[in-house]
Design a protein around this motif. Sequence first.
Motif, PDB file in Angstrom:
ATOM      1  N   GLU A  54       0.815  -1.216   0.000  1.00 42.03           N
ATOM      2  CA  GLU A  54       0.000   0.000   0.000  1.00 42.03           C
ATOM      3  C   GLU A  54       0.850   1.267   0.000  1.00 42.03           C
ATOM      4  O   GLU A  54       0.540   2.236  -0.713  1.00 42.03           O
ATOM      5  N   ASN A  55       1.910   1.273   0.791  1.00 42.53           N
ATOM      6  CA  ASN A  55       2.760   2.465   0.829  1.00 42.53           C
ATOM      7  C   ASN A  55       3.508   2.672  -0.475  1.00 42.53           C
ATOM      8  O   ASN A  55       3.627   3.800  -0.969  1.00 42.53           O
ATOM      9  N   ALA A  56       4.043   1.588  -1.046  1.00 39.24           N
ATOM     10  CA  ALA A  56       4.746   1.722  -2.320  1.00 39.24           C
ATOM     11  C   ALA A  56       3.799   2.217  -3.405  1.00 39.24           C
ATOM     12  O   ALA A  56       4.173   3.029  -4.257  1.00 39.24           O
ATOM     13  N   HIS A  57       2.563   1.744  -3.390  1.00 39.63           N
ATOM     14  CA  HIS A  57       1.572   2.209  -4.367  1.00 39.63           C
ATOM     15  C   HIS A  57       1.305   3.694  -4.187  1.00 39.63           C
ATOM     16  O   HIS A  57       1.240   4.457  -5.165  1.00 39.63           O
ATOM     17  N   ALA A  58       1.163   4.129  -2.927  1.00 35.37           N
ATOM     18  CA  ALA A  58       0.914   5.541  -2.662  1.00 35.37           C
ATOM     19  C   ALA A  58       2.102   6.407  -3.048  1.00 35.37           C
ATOM     20  O   ALA A  58       1.932   7.586  -3.411  1.00 35.37           O
ATOM     21  N   LEU A  59       3.304   5.843  -3.016  1.00 38.21           N
ATOM     22  CA  LEU A  59       4.515   6.575  -3.385  1.00 38.21           C
ATOM     23  C   LEU A  59       4.781   6.541  -4.888  1.00 38.21           C
ATOM     24  O   LEU A  59       5.868   6.898  -5.338  1.00 38.21           O
ATOM     25  N   GLY A  60       3.794   6.111  -5.655  1.00 40.42           N
ATOM     26  CA  GLY A  60       3.926   6.125  -7.105  1.00 40.42           C
ATOM     27  C   GLY A  60       4.481   4.839  -7.683  1.00 40.42           C
ATOM     28  O   GLY A  60       4.876   4.805  -8.853  1.00 40.42           O
ATOM     29  N   GLY A  61       4.526   3.773  -6.876  1.00 32.94           N
ATOM     30  CA  GLY A  61       5.028   2.496  -7.371  1.00 32.94           C
ATOM     31  C   GLY A  61       6.532   2.351  -7.299  1.00 32.94           C
ATOM     32  O   GLY A  61       7.066   1.280  -7.616  1.00 32.94           O
ATOM     33  N   VAL A  62       7.230   3.404  -6.908  1.00 40.27           N
ATOM     34  CA  VAL A  62       8.698   3.374  -6.808  1.00 40.27           C
ATOM     35  C   VAL A  62       9.070   3.697  -5.364  1.00 40.27           C
ATOM     36  O   VAL A  62       8.884   4.820  -4.902  1.00 40.27           O
ATOM     37  N   ALA A  63       9.586   2.699  -4.650  1.00 38.92           N
ATOM     38  CA  ALA A  63       9.941   2.892  -3.246  1.00 38.92           C
ATOM     39  C   ALA A  63      11.147   2.023  -2.917  1.00 38.92           C
ATOM     40  O   ALA A  63      11.360   0.981  -3.545  1.00 38.92           O
ATOM     41  N   GLY A  64      11.901   2.438  -1.922  1.00 39.58           N
ATOM     42  CA  GLY A  64      13.109   1.706  -1.571  1.00 39.58           C
ATOM     43  C   GLY A  64      12.846   0.380  -0.908  1.00 39.58           C
ATOM     44  O   GLY A  64      13.714  -0.491  -0.887  1.00 39.58           O
ATOM     45  N   HIS A  65      11.638   0.199  -0.387  1.00 36.62           N
ATOM     46  CA  HIS A  65      11.336  -1.025   0.362  1.00 36.62           C
ATOM     47  C   HIS A  65      10.515  -2.031  -0.433  1.00 36.62           C
ATOM     48  O   HIS A  65      10.501  -3.220  -0.101  1.00 36.62           O
ATOM     49  N   ALA A  66       9.814  -1.597  -1.478  1.00 35.03           N
ATOM     50  CA  ALA A  66       8.947  -2.487  -2.252  1.00 35.03           C
ATOM     51  C   ALA A  66       8.640  -1.817  -3.588  1.00 35.03           C
ATOM     52  O   ALA A  66       8.738  -0.600  -3.728  1.00 35.03           O
TER      53      ALA A  66
END
Length: 723
Positions: A392-404
């Motif tokens: 959910e967090n990676a999706h909210a961050l635009g699909g690009v995140a350091g954790h997922a």
Amino acid sequence: MQCQILCLPRGAGSGSYAGRYSVTGAGGGLVRTGCGTVRVRVRVRMGSGAVRVRMQVVGTGGPVMGEVTGAGAGTRGEPDGVRGGTGGGKGAAGGAPVLGRRGLGLRLLALGGVLVLHALPGAAAAGQNPVERRALQGLRLRYGSARQAGLLDRHLEGVVAEVRRFLGPSPEYPYFAGAVVLAGRGRTVALHRALGDAVRYADYDGRTDRAREFPAAERIAMAEDTVFDLASLTKLFTSILAVQQIERRRLELEAPVHRHLPEFTGGGKELITVRQLLTHTSGLRSWAPFYQEATREGQLRLLWSVRPQEPPGTVYRYSDLNLIALQLLLERITGHTLDALLQKEITAPLGMQRTRFNPPLSWRRSTAATEVQRPPWSGRDRGLVWGEVHDENAHALGGVAGHAGVFGTAWDLAVLARTLLDGGVYAGKRILRPASVELLFTDFNTAFPGDDHGLGFELYQHWYMGAMATPGSAGHTGFTGTSLVLDPSTDSYLILLGNSVHPVRTWRAGSAPRVAAGNRFARAVPVRTRHGGASWFSGMEPGSSGTLTLPPVTPATAAARLRCAVWWDTVPGAGAFHLELLEVPDPAGVKCPAPAGSAAGGGPGTDAGAGAGTDAGGPAGPVWQPVPFNTVRSTGGSPEQWPDGTAGGWSQRIWHRLEAPLGAWAGRTVQLRFRHASTGRYVGRGIYVDVLRIAEPGALLFSEDRPLDGARIEPAGWTRSTD
């Protein structure tokens, strides 16, 4: 021994400081240089009238290996604070222990400017090992048979059987709808199999805990090239990108994060270092609801507002926030987004064409579906998530995140695994130096036993690696059902990708499929005797025990010895093997008196009171006493003493020569036995015993090579095995 260390301060062209520093013995310690105090790892080798020293120096730009030769001694800068070795005396004679990789741990830190060990001309080329030379020649992974990979076919097929079990009730619902498993050794991929469905469920009803399946014609079967949401395996890619920047001297391992992210302060965050982000020792909480913030600015404010729950460096807590912060740091110092860095620095050089953030719509039908997301089990109401990041967090961050957020295939992960096992190079393309790969696999969390962690990689974790776990094994898991395990000791790798949150995360629990697959794959790596024949094998069943009992013998002299070869790999604290002795009563039924200094009947020095050193018959039954022994590696070295008659852990995948003095029982008739016991949920590769002999000067009392002697061995829970 004198060598030259060049210390390059921060800022290119700002000058350098050079000095000569004395290093004595074998071990490691602190060396003071012109720009700080640094750790040095030293190996000393004597021969041909000269001394060869191999040193590893870790600085801001990562460790650089080199070799120097010479003789003599100095007084300036002599190492102090030596741990894991000695600084002189027996060290120079080759008998002192050398600081190992896991023991190096936190001592491989970048504390000053960029350090370079001044190497001998041509030393880099001469120091390449055969694996690295092959990698630089452009060799790639290839499909081959189990035999070509040096694996056992029946156990390799057993990996598939274990994974297939979890397509059924586990225990009530399937653990996953489908999976892809890939395993190999060296450059040979000997197993690559797809099972089950990539897309099976259309919806899920949380009120009834029932899922609605797609019609059979609309389901999509799993394929070997199915793309998976890799979930937290993303953290490995982010970590590799960070280590690349350390190599290039744009980032320092021990630098505070706020040096590059001034907003990352408050409540103690200013003390958090880059290393602590990579090893999950920052003290930050494990998670924060970024998806509740409607804007990027709000998401960043949430991160800046988070305070450490404990002082940095005092606790291990796995946290997505560590890698989200690391992402922002990397983007700040490079000027590129994380997805662009991934493509430029890892996937493009390695040819990983099916690995990326935010896969295009054209990939959807070849991508495994994940969860039906609705409250309350999810923070978002997205319905079936398919082709987009699950987190959910990676999706909210635009699909690009350091954790997922990274998607990829099993084959692409095998390429990454081969790259790291080959010291950072694949098909002639290098993404990391060998010493930097070493940092990925070095335990920096020695202060937190059981939470072994390199830079980004988890180490020695039986809970998902199973029997593949060794002190050098590295890997990670992903929430969607993914996992990657590398074992440098066998040059092997196991990748298991499953869609275990399809249709919902609550249908699965734990890592049982990963452990089962890891156990069977570890069994597929053979253990061979020197003579090529069979040896006694304890097996690998969790919670099992067994005994291997020799016939009675009567040693006549104090020089009597039991000698044999042993090989072992057990879970520390939950598995071991024991050498025990029973005094055989005389014909009249009177028990012989115990020899001086020995214990019997549950007294000090035995496990009888706890049942570990007795048979199940209780106090009235026979009492087996522990027999002290020593072991020496077949490759040489000093004897290791086991005064309690018990050994466990990891024997470094090599045979050891075991010797047990029996002189204390001279003139008495005794029986000896090996006993193994596994008490936990996880197991190692097991225990092997071979070439059993009891001898004294002028007499061979027992030898399993003699048919009559061998036939009198009583195995219970042990079997003969050629592998």
